[in-house]
Design a protein around this motif. Structure first.
Motif, PDB file in Angstrom:
ATOM      1  N   HIS A  13       0.848  -1.194   0.000  1.00 18.69           N
ATOM      2  CA  HIS A  13       0.000   0.000   0.000  1.00 18.69           C
ATOM      3  C   HIS A  13       0.882   1.241   0.000  1.00 18.69           C
ATOM      4  O   HIS A  13       1.985   1.240   0.547  1.00 18.69           O
ATOM      5  CB  HIS A  13      -0.904   0.020   1.231  1.00 18.69           C
ATOM      6  CG  HIS A  13      -1.857  -1.135   1.313  1.00 18.69           C
ATOM      7  ND1 HIS A  13      -2.909  -1.292   0.436  1.00 18.69           N
ATOM      8  CD2 HIS A  13      -1.908  -2.212   2.142  1.00 18.69           C
ATOM      9  CE1 HIS A  13      -3.570  -2.406   0.733  1.00 18.69           C
ATOM     10  NE2 HIS A  13      -2.982  -2.976   1.768  1.00 18.69           N
ATOM     11  N   GLY A  14       0.370   2.312  -0.602  1.00 15.11           N
ATOM     12  CA  GLY A  14       1.085   3.583  -0.571  1.00 15.11           C
ATOM     13  C   GLY A  14       1.541   4.017  -1.952  1.00 15.11           C
ATOM     14  O   GLY A  14       1.182   3.439  -2.974  1.00 15.11           O
ATOM     15  N   ASP A  15       2.365   5.077  -1.960  1.00 13.52           N
ATOM     16  CA  ASP A  15       2.940   5.574  -3.207  1.00 13.52           C
ATOM     17  C   ASP A  15       4.424   5.819  -2.978  1.00 13.52           C
ATOM     18  O   ASP A  15       4.963   5.468  -1.924  1.00 13.52           O
ATOM     19  CB  ASP A  15       2.217   6.846  -3.671  1.00 13.52           C
ATOM     20  CG  ASP A  15       2.182   7.923  -2.579  1.00 13.52           C
ATOM     21  OD1 ASP A  15       3.143   7.993  -1.769  1.00 13.52           O
ATOM     22  OD2 ASP A  15       1.209   8.686  -2.526  1.00 13.52           O
ATOM     23  N   THR A  18       5.257   7.585   0.298  1.00 17.74           N
ATOM     24  CA  THR A  18       4.957   6.990   1.611  1.00 17.74           C
ATOM     25  C   THR A  18       5.468   5.564   1.772  1.00 17.74           C
ATOM     26  O   THR A  18       5.386   5.002   2.850  1.00 17.74           O
ATOM     27  CB  THR A  18       3.433   6.975   1.851  1.00 17.74           C
ATOM     28  OG1 THR A  18       2.807   6.180   0.827  1.00 17.74           O
ATOM     29  CG2 THR A  18       2.854   8.386   1.821  1.00 17.74           C
ATOM     30  N   SER A  19       5.978   4.963   0.680  1.00 21.95           N
ATOM     31  CA  SER A  19       6.399   3.567   0.739  1.00 21.95           C
ATOM     32  C   SER A  19       7.855   3.408   0.322  1.00 21.95           C
ATOM     33  O   SER A  19       8.326   4.088  -0.603  1.00 21.95           O
ATOM     34  CB  SER A  19       5.510   2.718  -0.182  1.00 21.95           C
ATOM     35  OG  SER A  19       6.039   1.417  -0.331  1.00 21.95           O
ATOM     36  N   ASP A  68       1.494  -0.127  -6.027  1.00 16.97           N
ATOM     37  CA  ASP A  68       0.451  -0.135  -5.005  1.00 16.97           C
ATOM     38  C   ASP A  68      -0.551  -1.251  -5.300  1.00 16.97           C
ATOM     39  O   ASP A  68      -0.908  -1.483  -6.459  1.00 16.97           O
ATOM     40  CB  ASP A  68      -0.250   1.235  -5.008  1.00 16.97           C
ATOM     41  CG  ASP A  68      -1.387   1.318  -4.011  1.00 16.97           C
ATOM     42  OD1 ASP A  68      -1.206   0.827  -2.879  1.00 16.97           O
ATOM     43  OD2 ASP A  68      -2.446   1.864  -4.364  1.00 16.97           O
ATOM     44  N   PRO A 115       3.592   1.138   4.766  1.00 21.19           N
ATOM     45  CA  PRO A 115       3.677   2.538   4.346  1.00 21.19           C
ATOM     46  C   PRO A 115       3.835   3.440   5.568  1.00 21.19           C
ATOM     47  O   PRO A 115       3.408   3.115   6.669  1.00 21.19           O
ATOM     48  CB  PRO A 115       2.332   2.789   3.666  1.00 21.19           C
ATOM     49  CG  PRO A 115       1.400   1.783   4.278  1.00 21.19           C
ATOM     50  CD  PRO A 115       2.244   0.589   4.618  1.00 21.19           C
TER      51      PRO A 115
END
Length: 458
Positions: free
Chosen positions: A386-388, A391-392, A430, A453
């Motif tokens: 999860h995230g982009d 954020t990851s 993601d 994330p």
């Protein structure tokens, strides 16, 4: 994470041992004082003696601020009431209970609701073992099969034998042999020594090979390591308990199934319940009975009673009399490595199956499935990303760019409806479902941190 484990039996103890090394705050509750003292001395955990469903005991164990309650005592009723008390009095966020009785499981949609018995996740060892046995029957020659990502990706353990096209060749030759099929060999066990596979690693006869591939291609990959066995058509099951009856029910429409049960009354009930299974009242250690039922023609002899010794002896006798494969249910973990791979082909552990299911709910992050591998040290887990890129630590990065700990291999990815083997140039996205092989469970917290994330990631 603050975790309370109710029950210091084999499952509770093994779960505590798995989690205590991963920076969790563990409290173990049981009535057995001597066992609690032993576990407290051996591991860094708190222990509380008392009835697991008692409000006072739960309060002493730290239920008011616990993140997770895992009820695995030997009593379904205690497990259910403990979850109810923990929810009503302490509002514990996540509650997991082991439920064995089929009567409860058949009514689970009505029973296990927030207003009745508020249990978030139910673990049924009998169903887990039945699933495992059926998978092994579906894939003759496999020692373990675990499905991930809506069963689209599988991890398989099997032995390499002379006659397998890849035996005697480097792993890199697999691409030449199967140009249209992708798979990733993640581990080789050779004479009890684990080898991390490279492209130049030669597969030798006797190697125990663990690979990850799209489920559709399991048999194709196995055919590179051994001559594929014919499908199991004649199956003999020993023990008409919940597991034996369930396995018979699931196999009887595709196989010729015979079931031996020592209890006359239970055998009578089973004969009415199982429409296409031939049920015998008798003892599986009775040579004459096995001869009469043509044991020499049996493809798979599956001993599923609650008695380890009886299972082992019946399987040894069946193999000596001509049964092709022997699978036995073993409760004691110490027995598994002793007997497996000799005359007995596969030992199935309800504890290991239960621990795998529990860990899927205990692991941090979005982890739908976990499989504890055959020797208990390694693990495979499915992680949803999860995230982009902001954020990851993994989204938007190639597999080769990830800082993976030693002993960690990304096996395969389910992206929307496509299975992708995680090669070095694959870029993670993601919502990818990634199947990760971890050679040592102690590394799992590092993997959890890598894939979680964070709003503060830069």
């Amino acid at each position: 994470m603050k975790i309370i484990i109710l029950g210091a039996g084999q499952v509770g103890t093994t779960l505590a041992e798995n989690l205590v090394s991963e920076d969790n705050d563990i409290t173990l509750v049981d009535n057995a004082e001597a066992r609690l003292e032993y576990l407290q001395d051996k591991h860094d955990l708190r222990v509380v003696r008392g009835l697991a469903s008692s409000p006072a005991v739960l309060r002493e164990a730290g239920a008011p601020d616990a993140d997770l309650l895992v009820a695995v005592t030997s009593s379904d009723e205690v497990n259910m009431v403990a979850c109810q008390v923990s929810y009503t009095l302490f509002n514990t966020p996540t509650k997991i209970a082991r439920i064995r009785q089929g009567d409860y499981l058949r009514e689970k949609d009505k029973l296990f609701l927030p207003e009745v018995f508020p249990i978030d996740h139910i673990i049924s060892p009998e169903k887990l073992v039945s699933d495992e046995v059926v998978r092994l029957i579906d894939y003759p020659g496999a020692l373990q099969v675990a499905h991930f990502a809506d069963q689209r990706i599988s991890l398989v353990v099997c032995k390499a034998y002379y006659g397998g096209p890849l035996v005697g060749y480097a792993i890199s030759a697999l691409r030449e042999h199967m140009p249209h099929i992708d798979c990733r060999i993640v581990s080789i066990l050779r004479q009890d020594i684990t080898i991390r596979p490279q492209g130049s690693t030669i597969i030798e006869a006797g190697d125990e090979v663990t690979f990850i591939c799209e489920t559709t291609y399991i048999k194709a990959v196995m055919s590179e390591l051994q001559r594929l066995e014919k499908p199991y058509k004649r199956v003999m099951i020993v023990g008409g308990g919940n597991i034996g009856a369930s396995v018979a029910k699931r196999l009887e429409h595709s196989c010729i199934v015979k079931l031996i049960e020592r209890d006359a009354a239970k055998a009578m009930v089973l004969s009415e319940k199982l429409s296409d299974t031939l049920v015998f009242h008798g003892d599986a250690s009775d040579q004459s009975l096995l001869f009469e039922e043509h044991i020499e023609n049996i493809d798979a002899f599956i001993s599923l009673t609650s008695d380890d010794e009886a299972n082992i002896m019946a399987a040894l006798l069946a193999k000596r009399l001509g049964a092709k494969k022997a699978l036995v249910l073993i409760q004691r973990m110490a027995y598994i490595n002793l007997i497996q791979g000799g005359a007995i082909d596969i030992a199935i552990s309800p504890q290991q199956a239960t621990i795998s299911a529990l860990l899927a709910h205990v692991r941090k992050g979005d982890t739908p499935n976990v499989a504890t591998l055959r020797h208990g040290v390694a693990e495979a887990l499915e992680v949803v990303i999860h995230g982009d890129e902001a954020t990851s630590a993994v989204v938007g990065r190639k597999v080769s760019e990830l800082k993976l700990p030693n002993g960690v291999i990304l096996g395969a990815i389910l992206r929307r409806n496509e299975v992708i083997i995680a090669k070095k140039d694959v870029v993670l996205q993601d919502e990818d479902h990634v199947v990760v092989y971890v050679s040592d469970k102690k590394i799992v917290p590092d993997i959890e941190r890598l894939f979680q994330p964070s709003a503060f990631f830069i």
